[in-house]
Design a protein around this motif. Structure first.
Motif: not given
Length: 273
Positions: A169, A173, A204, A207-208
């Motif tokens: 992550y 970012k 991922l 999570t995003a």
């Protein structure tokens, strides 16, 4: 699904090298070639699969005792990097209490607004590295005219999913925040991966979505590891898990990644109204 010719060629070269170095004996190759499960392998890959089996990999599944040797062996499959597609290593902060993580930026071209992908390398959740996948990603970037940022995320069993997701992550970012510098369109960032990398990419993307900081335009999951129940608490067809990536290796990978017995404790599903 199309077969990766470069990877097939690489495996073939590795087998020929092993034969030349005396690591494989013709008799062991012949015995492996008679394995009844090889008929489930694509004809173009059966010779390579037989050669891998001849090295006794099925008799040495992943475990704490074999992990170091298998990591070393996997690192030997890396191809020399291309000269025509730029690669740069960066170090990205993950945030306390996590250490910084290395990322490899491939085909960055400031001033453009190209699509980008964050690929996660495979390796059964316990093997592989971002660096060994660079040449494959150079090929991908050259073919698709895109940028790639791959993260050298922490592996299990030294770290569980709770650590590797923070590494990946942080890389996502960083890619989004530095899109202009890298020549990336921040609205066209994808995540991808194969095998364990596919599982990491799916995690991922979720999570995003949940954190709401980085928009993910697309996810590409190639034969992903998604369900720890497969081959552990749930029966599979008799021919599954017999060649190379066996049920014991699968259990070891999932146990290392989750920090608990695979197929065990589950999170209750939400009721559907």
């Amino acid at each position: 699904m199309a077969i990766n010719v470069n990877r097939r060629t690489l495996l073939g070269q590795a087998v020929l090298g092993a034969l030349a170095g005396g690591l494989l004996r013709p008799a062991s190759l012949l015995a492996a070639a008679e394995d009844p499960y090889l008929r489930f392998v694509h004809p173009e890959l059966r010779g390579v699969a037989a050669a891998i089996l001849a090295r006794g990999i099925n008799e040495k599944p992943l475990s704490s005792a074999t992990l170091a040797a298998q990591r070393e062996g996997m690192s030997r499959f890396a191809r020399p990097q291309r000269k025509d597609v730029p690669v740069e290593r960066r170090v990205v902060p993950v945030g306390k209490p996590h250490p910084d993580v290395a990322v490899y930026v491939i085909n960055a071209r400031p001033g453009l607004a190209a699509p980008a992908t964050l690929p996660n390398h495979g390796g059964g959740l316990v093997l592989g590295s971002a660096e060994t996948s660079i040449t494959d990603l150079q090929d991908l970037c050259a073919e698709l005219d895109c940028v790639a940022v791959t993260v050298d995320y922490r592996l299990a069993p030294e770290a569980t999913y709770a650590a590797s997701i923070e590494d990946n992550y942080a890389g996502l970012k960083w890619l989004h925040a530095n899109a202009g510098e890298l020549g990336v369109d921040p609205a066209r960032i994808a995540v991808m991966g194969e095998s364990a990398g596919g599982g990491h990419a799916a995690l991922l993307a979720l999570t995003a979505r949940d954190r709401g900081e980085v928009p993910v335009a697309f996810q590409c999951l190639v034969y992903p590891m998604l369900d720890d129940r497969t081959g552990t608490s749930r029966a599979v067809p008799p021919h599954v898990g017999k060649l190379i990536w066996t049920a014991p290796s699968n259990r070891y990978g999932w146990h290392s990644f989750l920090g608990l017995e695979p197929g065990g404790r589950r999170v209750p599903a939400r009721a559907v109204p």
